[in-house]
Design a protein around this motif. Structure first.
Motif, PDB file in Angstrom:
ATOM      1  N   ARG A  67       0.830  -1.211   0.000  1.00  0.00           N
ATOM      2  CA  ARG A  67       0.000   0.000   0.000  1.00  0.00           C
ATOM      3  C   ARG A  67       0.866   1.264   0.000  1.00  0.00           C
ATOM      4  O   ARG A  67       0.611   2.210  -0.751  1.00  0.00           O
ATOM      5  N   LEU A  68       1.895   1.267   0.833  1.00  0.00           N
ATOM      6  CA  LEU A  68       2.741   2.455   0.939  1.00  0.00           C
ATOM      7  C   LEU A  68       3.572   2.677  -0.324  1.00  0.00           C
ATOM      8  O   LEU A  68       3.805   3.819  -0.737  1.00  0.00           O
ATOM      9  N   ALA A  69       4.032   1.600  -0.948  1.00  0.00           N
ATOM     10  CA  ALA A  69       4.816   1.726  -2.179  1.00  0.00           C
ATOM     11  C   ALA A  69       3.973   2.337  -3.290  1.00  0.00           C
ATOM     12  O   ALA A  69       4.429   3.226  -4.027  1.00  0.00           O
ATOM     13  N   ARG A  70       2.748   1.871  -3.446  1.00  0.00           N
ATOM     14  CA  ARG A  70       1.847   2.435  -4.460  1.00  0.00           C
ATOM     15  C   ARG A  70       1.601   3.917  -4.184  1.00  0.00           C
ATOM     16  O   ARG A  70       1.620   4.749  -5.102  1.00  0.00           O
ATOM     17  N   SER A  71       1.385   4.248  -2.932  1.00  0.00           N
ATOM     18  CA  SER A  71       1.142   5.630  -2.553  1.00  0.00           C
ATOM     19  C   SER A  71       2.364   6.500  -2.848  1.00  0.00           C
ATOM     20  O   SER A  71       2.236   7.645  -3.305  1.00  0.00           O
ATOM     21  N   TYR A  72       3.555   5.942  -2.616  1.00  0.00           N
ATOM     22  CA  TYR A  72       4.782   6.718  -2.819  1.00  0.00           C
ATOM     23  C   TYR A  72       5.001   7.036  -4.292  1.00  0.00           C
ATOM     24  O   TYR A  72       5.335   8.164  -4.652  1.00  0.00           O
ATOM     25  N   VAL A  73       4.803   6.055  -5.157  1.00  0.00           N
ATOM     26  CA  VAL A  73       4.974   6.293  -6.590  1.00  0.00           C
ATOM     27  C   VAL A  73       3.934   7.300  -7.081  1.00  0.00           C
ATOM     28  O   VAL A  73       4.250   8.214  -7.856  1.00  0.00           O
ATOM     29  N   THR A  74       2.697   7.154  -6.638  1.00  0.00           N
ATOM     30  CA  THR A  74       1.658   8.125  -7.004  1.00  0.00           C
ATOM     31  C   THR A  74       2.058   9.526  -6.571  1.00  0.00           C
ATOM     32  O   THR A  74       1.885  10.505  -7.315  1.00  0.00           O
ATOM     33  N   THR A  75       2.621   9.641  -5.369  1.00  0.00           N
ATOM     34  CA  THR A  75       3.041  10.932  -4.828  1.00  0.00           C
ATOM     35  C   THR A  75       4.157  11.552  -5.656  1.00  0.00           C
ATOM     36  O   THR A  75       4.125  12.744  -5.978  1.00  0.00           O
ATOM     37  N   LEU A  76       5.161  10.764  -6.019  1.00  0.00           N
ATOM     38  CA  LEU A  76       6.289  11.287  -6.788  1.00  0.00           C
ATOM     39  C   LEU A  76       5.860  11.730  -8.182  1.00  0.00           C
ATOM     40  O   LEU A  76       6.299  12.769  -8.680  1.00  0.00           O
ATOM     41  N   ILE A  77       5.005  10.936  -8.825  1.00  0.00           N
ATOM     42  CA  ILE A  77       4.535  11.304 -10.169  1.00  0.00           C
ATOM     43  C   ILE A  77       3.707  12.585 -10.102  1.00  0.00           C
ATOM     44  O   ILE A  77       3.847  13.482 -10.939  1.00  0.00           O
ATOM     45  N   ALA A  78       2.856  12.693  -9.094  1.00  0.00           N
ATOM     46  CA  ALA A  78       2.041  13.898  -8.944  1.00  0.00           C
ATOM     47  C   ALA A  78       2.909  15.114  -8.632  1.00  0.00           C
ATOM     48  O   ALA A  78       2.568  16.242  -9.016  1.00  0.00           O
ATOM     49  N   ALA A  79       4.047  14.894  -7.970  1.00  0.00           N
ATOM     50  CA  ALA A  79       4.953  16.000  -7.637  1.00  0.00           C
ATOM     51  C   ALA A  79       5.665  16.538  -8.865  1.00  0.00           C
ATOM     52  O   ALA A  79       6.162  17.670  -8.862  1.00  0.00           O
ATOM     53  N   GLY A  80       5.736  15.712  -9.928  1.00  0.00           N
ATOM     54  CA  GLY A  80       6.366  16.180 -11.157  1.00  0.00           C
ATOM     55  C   GLY A  80       7.459  15.292 -11.706  1.00  0.00           C
ATOM     56  O   GLY A  80       8.031  15.578 -12.756  1.00  0.00           O
ATOM     57  N   PHE A  81       7.791  14.195 -11.020  1.00  0.00           N
ATOM     58  CA  PHE A  81       8.782  13.260 -11.541  1.00  0.00           C
ATOM     59  C   PHE A  81       8.137  12.403 -12.629  1.00  0.00           C
ATOM     60  O   PHE A  81       7.023  11.900 -12.451  1.00  0.00           O
ATOM     61  N   SER A  82       8.826  12.225 -13.730  1.00  0.00           N
ATOM     62  CA  SER A  82       8.283  11.377 -14.790  1.00  0.00           C
ATOM     63  C   SER A  82       8.436   9.909 -14.401  1.00  0.00           C
ATOM     64  O   SER A  82       9.399   9.533 -13.714  1.00  0.00           O
ATOM     65  N   SER A  83       7.509   9.083 -14.838  1.00  0.00           N
ATOM     66  CA  SER A  83       7.576   7.648 -14.529  1.00  0.00           C
ATOM     67  C   SER A  83       8.806   7.016 -15.172  1.00  0.00           C
ATOM     68  O   SER A  83       9.388   6.078 -14.621  1.00  0.00           O
ATOM     69  N   THR A  84       9.237   7.543 -16.329  1.00  0.00           N
ATOM     70  CA  THR A  84      10.440   7.019 -16.982  1.00  0.00           C
ATOM     71  C   THR A  84      11.662   7.281 -16.122  1.00  0.00           C
ATOM     72  O   THR A  84      12.525   6.403 -15.953  1.00  0.00           O
ATOM     73  N   HIS A  85      11.752   8.468 -15.556  1.00  0.00           N
ATOM     74  CA  HIS A  85      12.872   8.796 -14.661  1.00  0.00           C
ATOM     75  C   HIS A  85      12.838   7.910 -13.419  1.00  0.00           C
ATOM     76  O   HIS A  85      13.886   7.393 -12.983  1.00  0.00           O
ATOM     77  N   LEU A  86      11.675   7.742 -12.837  1.00  0.00           N
ATOM     78  CA  LEU A  86      11.554   6.892 -11.647  1.00  0.00           C
ATOM     79  C   LEU A  86      12.001   5.469 -11.958  1.00  0.00           C
ATOM     80  O   LEU A  86      12.680   4.827 -11.157  1.00  0.00           O
ATOM     81  N   GLN A  87      11.622   4.975 -13.128  1.00  0.00           N
ATOM     82  CA  GLN A  87      12.008   3.624 -13.517  1.00  0.00           C
ATOM     83  C   GLN A  87      13.519   3.518 -13.676  1.00  0.00           C
ATOM     84  O   GLN A  87      14.144   2.553 -13.192  1.00  0.00           O
TER      85      GLN A  87
END
Length: 588
Positions: free
Chosen positions: A149-169
């Protein structure tokens, strides 16, 4: 889902919680993962902001008032299960429930409540609390459900903050699998968090433009775009000779002062400016198309680092394609066996054309609008009741298509992941299990006690693949009883309803206000998946052995079939056994 080598981990057995977290993020950020396994588009804090904007759009007349109650219901449902939000709010959830559940609550009062919650659930506060809870769980009990649950929330938070999913990957794979750093304990999670700065940096992006841009160069200076044959002195492209040129034959567009978090976000922001320029040129110049090369070079102004960015994956392409032989077979069936009455066939073809237009476009607005029109135009109006709104009718018509194949799709994906992980061990476990398809065999292995020895032997092979172990255990829990399976279907139905309504709201906002919601790319992936499911089911039903003769019959058939399936699965005291498992889980 795939298993990656843990050679850079000093003690993977001693930090199994962090291994699970890394494997979970790897799957969540993979472009072609099922939507079910990707990060959520929204969490409670983001839903508060969406609710405030929804009320504004209602007051402006862009969308209708019932949208507010749908957002409120989704927010409350998420709030009740969101431990980050519950930890951040100063009042208990009960203080908000009566206001949010009451359909007569005035919009102004709702706005005040949403603003109060949004203030306490700010993006920065939400991220810090999520990191705190994650670090505590990883270095403490390491509960798998809580980490998930927390991992999903964290990725959602980072993407909403402005980090691209490609960069996160890229950062995630480098940190956990391929970079020079070593991972010695669960405390390494703090080093991972530090890779995502709290403040954006300045970037410069260089594009190669069509000559038509040159004549309009001065007009675009306010957008901080320099258009010239020669590069500015502060830009050095010597590392990319194929991109740069010393002659006057190439036109450059240099977009500066882009404040974002990563190179991929910089490219996207810069390209949006170039697209705006292209659109404006098209207003006055029609004969030549103002285009640009998909490749660009991004410069980090802070550390003077350069990176060549190739064409990003179009949101419409983030789906699993059929292998060529299977695709060819499906096409032959479509051309030789598919038949609908004339009006329905025209309707189907029009929907397919809109789908094709969305595939060819690289503009998010065009994609989401074409996908929605394609879905909406398929849904038969003759089955709509007088007291149902248009969106209620669309949601009610589409959900059966998606829920009836839900378990089959998840099990097929699990089976593919298992074969990719260890084909020998998987085939050995399934060898003695009867069934024509992979999913038939897999569901029996998961559920029936007569295959306990094969299942236990297979589970013993999972070892450091903690994500596969968790996924396997999850499906054993879902299929442990028909009641659990019904719960899973109900939860999926609710998520589908929320998302379809969100796509509908996004469509209305784009059309009526000219604004594009920041989460549109994710909605495109969902809408594309929904449309593909409906179209493929209609093709099957109208092909040999033919079941329906019109689109309306197709929708009604799926509605009745799903209703019958759901009722039979919900019968009291029903137990899964070898004689009914395929019927009640896979809807055969």
């Amino acid at each position: 889902m795939r298993f990656r080598n843990l050679k850079k981990w000093d003690n993977p057995a001693g930090c199994s919680a962090l291994v699970y977290f890394a494997q979970l993020l790897d799957e969540m950020l993979f472009d072609f993962s099922l939507d079910t396994y990707k990060a959520s588009v929204m969490h409670t804090g983001l839903l508060c902001r969406e609710a405030i904007q929804t009320i504004k759009d209602v007051e402006l007349g862009n969308i209708k008032a019932p949208n507010v109650s749908h957002v409120s219901a989704e927010l409350l449902a998420n709030f009740e299960k969101d431990e980050v939000a519950l930890a951040l709010t100063s009042l208990p959830i009960g203080a908000f429930q009566s206001v949010l559940k009451n359909p007569k609550t005035p919009l102004k009062e709702l706005t005040t409540v949403f603003e109060l919650l949004s203030l306490q659930l700010s993006p920065h506060a939400y991220r810090l609390k999520t990191e705190e809870l994650l670090a505590g769980e990883l270095t403490g009990a390491g509960s798998v459900p809580r980490l998930r649950r927390l991992a999903r929330s964290y990725v959602t938070t980072l993407i909403a903050a402005g980090f691209s999913s490609t960069h996160l990957q890229e950062v995630t794979k480098d940190f956990f699998y391929y970079g020079a750093n070593r991972i010695g304990s669960n405390d390494a999670i703090l080093d991972y968090f530090a890779l995502f700065p709290a403040k954006p940096r300045a970037f410069t992006v260089v594009f190669r433009l069509h000559d038509v841009f040159e004549h309009m160069a001065e007009a675009f200076a306010p957008l901080k775009i320099k258009i010239a044959r020669c590069l500015p002195t502060e830009v050095d492209l010597s590392k990319y000779p194929s991109f740069a040129s010393g002659t006057d034959a190439k036109l450059y567009g240099v977009v500066s002062k882009i404040d974002v978090f990563d190179v991929h976000s910089a490219r996207r922001a810069a390209e949006n400016r170039v697209k705006l320029c292209s659109t404006l040129i098209s207003l006055f110049h029609h004969k030549e198309n103002p285009t640009w090369l998909s490749e660009c070079v991004v410069k980090d102004d802070e550390n003077q680092a350069y990176k060549l960015i190739r064409t990003p994956i179009n949101s419409m392409r983030k789906c699993l394609d059929l292998h060529q032989p299977v695709a060819s077979m499906r096409l032959r069936i479509l051309m030789s066996e598919f038949s609908l009455e004339k009006n329905s066939f025209s309707k189907f073809v029009r929907s397919a054309q809109l789908h094709s237009m969305a595939l060819r476009s690289d503009a998010e607005e065009n994609q989401i609008l074409n996908l929605w029109i394609s879905l909406e135009s398929l849904v038969p109006s003759e089955t709509k009741s007088d007291d149902a709104s248009n969106i209620e009718h669309i949601v009610g018509s589409i959900v059966p298509f998606l829920n009836i194949e839900y378990f089959e799709r998840l099990l097929y994906n699990l089976g593919r992941d298992m074969l990719r992980w260890n084909r020998v061990a998987t085939k050995k476990a399934l060898r003695s299990v009867p069934g024509q398809k992979l999913t038939d065999k897999l569901v029996k292995l998961l559920v029936l006690s007569q295959f306990d020895s094969e299942r236990i032997a297979l589970e013993g092979e999972f070892k450091d693949f903690h994500l596969l172990r968790d996924r396997f255990a999850y499906f054993r829990g879902v299929f442990s009883s028909p009641a659990k399976a019904v719960e899973a279907l109900d939860a999926h139905r609710l998520r589908l309803e929320w998302q379809i309504r969100r796509i509908y709201r996004a469509r209305n906002i784009i059309v009526h206000s000219g604004q594009t919601p920041p989460y549109t790319r994710a909605l495109i992936e969902h809408a594309h998946d929904y449309l593909d499911s409906v179209l493929s089911t209609l093709v099957k039903l109208a092909s040999h052995p033919k079941t329906v003769n019109s689109v309306a019959q197709g929708f009604k058939h799926v509605e009745l079939k799903y209703g019958t399936y759901y009722k039979s699965l919900a019968v009291k005291d029903l137990v899964f056994d070898a004689g009914n498992i395929e019927t009640f889980v896979l809807c055969r």
